[in-house]
Each structure stands twice: as C-alpha cells, then as structure tokens.
Design a protein around this motif. Structure first.
Motif, PDB file in Angstrom:
ATOM      1  N   GLY A  61       5.471  -8.772  -3.873  1.00  0.00           N
ATOM      2  CA  GLY A  61       4.510  -9.786  -3.182  1.00  0.00           C
ATOM      3  C   GLY A  61       3.390  -9.802  -4.040  1.00  0.00           C
ATOM      4  N   LYS A  62       2.482 -10.636  -4.029  1.00  0.00           N
ATOM      5  CA  LYS A  62       1.313 -11.116  -4.987  1.00  0.00           C
ATOM      6  C   LYS A  62       0.075 -10.170  -4.592  1.00  0.00           C
ATOM      7  CE  LYS A  62       0.190 -15.449  -2.695  1.00  0.00           C
ATOM      8  NZ  LYS A  62      -0.065 -16.803  -2.632  1.00  0.00           N
ATOM      9  N   GLU A  63       0.013  -9.561  -3.583  1.00  0.00           N
ATOM     10  CA  GLU A  63      -0.777  -8.969  -3.016  1.00  0.00           C
ATOM     11  C   GLU A  63      -0.648  -7.355  -3.207  1.00  0.00           C
ATOM     12  OE1 GLU A  63      -3.769  -7.537   0.970  1.00  0.00           O
ATOM     13  OE2 GLU A  63      -2.289  -9.083   1.061  1.00  0.00           O
ATOM     14  N   PHE A  64      -1.398  -6.703  -4.105  1.00  0.00           N
ATOM     15  CA  PHE A  64      -1.435  -5.434  -4.531  1.00  0.00           C
ATOM     16  C   PHE A  64      -2.563  -5.103  -5.296  1.00  0.00           C
ATOM     17  CE2 PHE A  64       0.045  -1.177  -5.907  1.00  0.00           C
ATOM     18  CZ  PHE A  64       0.798  -0.753  -4.806  1.00  0.00           C
ATOM     19  N   PRO A  65      -3.654  -4.582  -4.715  1.00  0.00           N
ATOM     20  CA  PRO A  65      -4.831  -4.079  -5.537  1.00  0.00           C
ATOM     21  C   PRO A  65      -4.551  -3.375  -6.785  1.00  0.00           C
ATOM     22  CG  PRO A  65      -5.350  -3.858  -3.048  1.00  0.00           C
ATOM     23  CD  PRO A  65      -3.793  -4.168  -3.435  1.00  0.00           C
ATOM     24  N   GLY A  66      -5.146  -3.683  -8.048  1.00  0.00           N
ATOM     25  CA  GLY A  66      -4.821  -3.162  -9.229  1.00  0.00           C
ATOM     26  C   GLY A  66      -3.777  -3.462  -9.977  1.00  0.00           C
ATOM     27  N   LEU A  67      -3.031  -4.536  -9.508  1.00  0.00           N
ATOM     28  CA  LEU A  67      -2.006  -5.221 -10.340  1.00  0.00           C
ATOM     29  C   LEU A  67      -2.269  -6.629 -10.404  1.00  0.00           C
ATOM     30  CD1 LEU A  67       1.386  -3.238  -9.264  1.00  0.00           C
ATOM     31  CD2 LEU A  67       0.180  -3.084 -11.240  1.00  0.00           C
ATOM     32  N   PRO A  68      -2.944  -7.172 -11.388  1.00  0.00           N
ATOM     33  CA  PRO A  68      -3.189  -8.660 -11.180  1.00  0.00           C
ATOM     34  C   PRO A  68      -2.252  -9.604 -11.459  1.00  0.00           C
ATOM     35  CG  PRO A  68      -4.324  -7.519 -13.037  1.00  0.00           C
ATOM     36  CD  PRO A  68      -3.773  -6.421 -12.267  1.00  0.00           C
ATOM     37  N   ASP A  69      -0.992  -8.708 -11.939  1.00  0.00           N
ATOM     38  CA  ASP A  69       0.323  -9.690 -12.123  1.00  0.00           C
ATOM     39  C   ASP A  69       1.293  -9.427 -11.108  1.00  0.00           C
ATOM     40  OD1 ASP A  69       0.616  -7.220 -13.037  1.00  0.00           O
ATOM     41  OD2 ASP A  69       1.989  -7.433 -14.692  1.00  0.00           O
ATOM     42  N   ALA A  70       0.829  -8.925  -9.872  1.00  0.00           N
ATOM     43  CA  ALA A  70       1.703  -8.713  -8.933  1.00  0.00           C
ATOM     44  C   ALA A  70       2.262 -10.046  -8.552  1.00  0.00           C
ATOM     45  CB  ALA A  70       1.150  -8.099  -7.825  1.00  0.00           C
ATOM     46  N   GLY A  71       3.525 -10.062  -8.116  1.00  0.00           N
ATOM     47  CA  GLY A  71       4.163 -11.388  -7.447  1.00  0.00           C
ATOM     48  C   GLY A  71       4.785 -12.162  -8.543  1.00  0.00           C
ATOM     49  N   ASN A  72       4.556 -11.876  -9.682  1.00  0.00           N
ATOM     50  CA  ASN A  72       5.308 -12.534 -10.949  1.00  0.00           C
ATOM     51  C   ASN A  72       6.768 -12.060 -11.098  1.00  0.00           C
ATOM     52  OD1 ASN A  72       3.031 -14.210 -11.301  1.00  0.00           O
ATOM     53  ND2 ASN A  72       2.229 -12.767 -12.956  1.00  0.00           N
ATOM     54  N   LYS A  73       6.938 -10.793 -11.116  1.00  0.00           N
ATOM     55  CA  LYS A  73       8.274 -10.256 -11.180  1.00  0.00           C
ATOM     56  C   LYS A  73       8.068  -8.880 -10.194  1.00  0.00           C
ATOM     57  CE  LYS A  73       6.395  -8.236 -15.339  1.00  0.00           C
ATOM     58  NZ  LYS A  73       6.285  -8.012 -16.368  1.00  0.00           N
ATOM     59  N   TRP A  74       9.384  -8.449 -10.379  1.00  0.00           N
ATOM     60  CA  TRP A  74       9.202  -6.983  -9.662  1.00  0.00           C
ATOM     61  C   TRP A  74       8.792  -5.997 -10.649  1.00  0.00           C
ATOM     62  CZ3 TRP A  74      14.646  -5.023  -7.237  1.00  0.00           C
ATOM     63  CH2 TRP A  74      15.021  -6.149  -6.183  1.00  0.00           C
ATOM     64  N   ILE A  75       7.657  -5.195  -9.930  1.00  0.00           N
ATOM     65  CA  ILE A  75       6.890  -4.165 -10.682  1.00  0.00           C
ATOM     66  C   ILE A  75       7.289  -2.943 -10.009  1.00  0.00           C
ATOM     67  CG2 ILE A  75       4.517  -3.371 -11.317  1.00  0.00           C
ATOM     68  CD1 ILE A  75       3.655  -6.125 -11.340  1.00  0.00           C
ATOM     69  N   ARG A  76       7.531  -1.867 -10.686  1.00  0.00           N
ATOM     70  CA  ARG A  76       7.663  -0.528  -9.994  1.00  0.00           C
ATOM     71  C   ARG A  76       6.540   0.475 -10.401  1.00  0.00           C
ATOM     72  NH1 ARG A  76      12.463  -2.776 -11.824  1.00  0.00           N
ATOM     73  NH2 ARG A  76      14.383  -2.627 -10.235  1.00  0.00           N
ATOM     74  N   VAL A  77       5.995   0.976  -9.481  1.00  0.00           N
ATOM     75  CA  VAL A  77       5.163   2.208  -9.699  1.00  0.00           C
ATOM     76  C   VAL A  77       5.231   3.612  -9.200  1.00  0.00           C
ATOM     77  CG1 VAL A  77       3.211   0.428 -10.226  1.00  0.00           C
ATOM     78  CG2 VAL A  77       3.552   1.346  -7.725  1.00  0.00           C
ATOM     79  N   LEU A  78       4.910   4.406 -10.002  1.00  0.00           N
ATOM     80  CA  LEU A  78       5.117   5.865  -9.136  1.00  0.00           C
ATOM     81  C   LEU A  78       4.187   5.895  -7.702  1.00  0.00           C
ATOM     82  CD1 LEU A  78       5.013   8.460 -12.268  1.00  0.00           C
ATOM     83  CD2 LEU A  78       6.961   7.643 -10.839  1.00  0.00           C
ATOM     84  N   CYS A  79       4.930   6.640  -6.970  1.00  0.00           N
ATOM     85  CA  CYS A  79       4.052   6.758  -5.770  1.00  0.00           C
ATOM     86  C   CYS A  79       4.448   8.115  -5.008  1.00  0.00           C
ATOM     87  CB  CYS A  79       4.511   5.825  -4.621  1.00  0.00           C
ATOM     88  SG  CYS A  79       6.430   5.749  -4.139  1.00  0.00           S
ATOM     89  N   PRO A  80       3.838   8.353  -3.847  1.00  0.00           N
ATOM     90  CA  PRO A  80       4.184   9.702  -3.140  1.00  0.00           C
ATOM     91  C   PRO A  80       5.634   9.331  -2.553  1.00  0.00           C
ATOM     92  CG  PRO A  80       1.879   9.170  -2.797  1.00  0.00           C
ATOM     93  CD  PRO A  80       2.557   7.830  -3.479  1.00  0.00           C
ATOM     94  N   GLN A  81       6.083  10.724  -2.094  1.00  0.00           N
ATOM     95  CA  GLN A  81       7.358  10.660  -1.184  1.00  0.00           C
ATOM     96  C   GLN A  81       6.970  10.175   0.120  1.00  0.00           C
ATOM     97  OE1 GLN A  81       9.984  13.911  -1.252  1.00  0.00           O
ATOM     98  NE2 GLN A  81      11.516  12.528  -2.005  1.00  0.00           N
ATOM     99  N   TRP A  82       7.490   9.196   0.832  1.00  0.00           N
ATOM    100  CA  TRP A  82       6.874   8.870   2.068  1.00  0.00           C
ATOM    101  C   TRP A  82       8.048   9.529   3.349  1.00  0.00           C
ATOM    102  CZ3 TRP A  82       2.237   7.371   1.409  1.00  0.00           C
ATOM    103  CH2 TRP A  82       1.855   6.825   0.212  1.00  0.00           C
ATOM    104  N   GLU A  83       9.057   9.644   3.209  1.00  0.00           N
ATOM    105  CA  GLU A  83       9.964  10.149   4.208  1.00  0.00           C
ATOM    106  C   GLU A  83       9.834  11.845   4.185  1.00  0.00           C
ATOM    107  OE1 GLU A  83      12.829   9.948   0.904  1.00  0.00           O
ATOM    108  OE2 GLU A  83      10.943   8.997   1.481  1.00  0.00           O
ATOM    109  N   ILE A  84      10.207  12.032   5.274  1.00  0.00           N
ATOM    110  CA  ILE A  84      10.351  13.495   5.596  1.00  0.00           C
ATOM    111  C   ILE A  84      11.741  13.791   6.176  1.00  0.00           C
ATOM    112  CG2 ILE A  84       9.510  15.585   6.864  1.00  0.00           C
ATOM    113  CD1 ILE A  84       6.739  14.120   7.065  1.00  0.00           C
ATOM    114  N   ASP A  85      12.515  14.753   5.381  1.00  0.00           N
ATOM    115  CA  ASP A  85      13.839  14.869   5.497  1.00  0.00           C
ATOM    116  C   ASP A  85      14.754  13.574   5.791  1.00  0.00           C
ATOM    117  OD1 ASP A  85      13.425  17.512   5.521  1.00  0.00           O
ATOM    118  OD2 ASP A  85      12.866  17.686   7.695  1.00  0.00           O
TER     119      ASP A  85
END
Length: 119
Positions: A61-85
């Motif tokens: 989507g086009k809303e992602f603070p810190g990424l002014p080019d969000a929404g133009n193409k797929w962007i992948r960023v490192l993130c924490p692991q969200w699931e547990i087991d």
C-alpha cells in the motif's frame, strides 16, 4: 470499494479499522498474513515461518511512514518476527500494525530472500 470482511478478522487501532487474515500463498508453500486498512492505503503481507535473521514484511500500500515511494512497487523491509510457534494472534497483528505506523524504526530494504538490497 470496501475491503471484503468475509472470513476475515477485524481489529481497531487508534480508531482505525483494519482487516487481517492468513491464507496459503499460491506461489509457494507458505502461509501469509495479510493486513489491510479499511481505506486500502495500508496493505502489508508477512510470510509466516521466516528465519528470524532475514524476516521481512512486504509493503504493497501507499501508506507506510518512512517510505515515500510506498505503493509504487513491492517493497520489502526487515522486521521483527511476529508469530509465536507459527501462530498469529490478534495481539501480534496489533504489534505489527503499531510497528509499521507508529514506531521509530530503521527501515532496511531487502530482496525476496531477505538479503539487504543493493542500490
């Protein structure tokens, strides 16, 4: 057009509505968490069971603070692991959304393997 809520979970954060669900990825054997804001400006995907060292989030989507080019193409960023087991809970979805929209964090772009992207 509104986001379909059939067979999907709802969550409200800071008076904003989001829809989330986990679904098989047709291009791989992964399960993917999909999170979408009601207005469809915020759209992210997170593949479950990623290695912790290369765990990334896909911004669509086009809303992602810190990424002014969000929404133009797929962007992948490192993130924490969200699931547990390998389990995603409403609490982990809330943490993911808050990390994306409200946290001070460094955004490191990566490729589809989770390796730091070269420019």
């Amino acid at each position: 057009m509104a986001v379909s809520t059939k067979n999907r979970r709802k969550i409200v954060i800071n008076n904003r509505k989001f829809i989330w669900y986990v679904k098989d990825d047709p291009d791989s054997s992964d399960f993917v968490l999909h999170v979408i804001s009601e207005n469809k400006n915020f759209i992210v995907n997170y593949h479950l069971q990623q290695p912790k060292s290369t765990c990334y989030l896909i911004i669509l989507g086009k809303e992602f603070p810190g990424l002014p080019d969000a929404g133009n193409k797929w962007i992948r960023v490192l993130c924490p692991q969200w699931e547990i087991d390998s389990i995603i809970t409403p609490s982990s979805v809330r943490q993911l959304i808050e990390w994306c929209l409200f946290s001070e964090r460094e955004l490191i772009r990566v490729n589809w393997l989770g390796q730091q992207a070269t420019t």
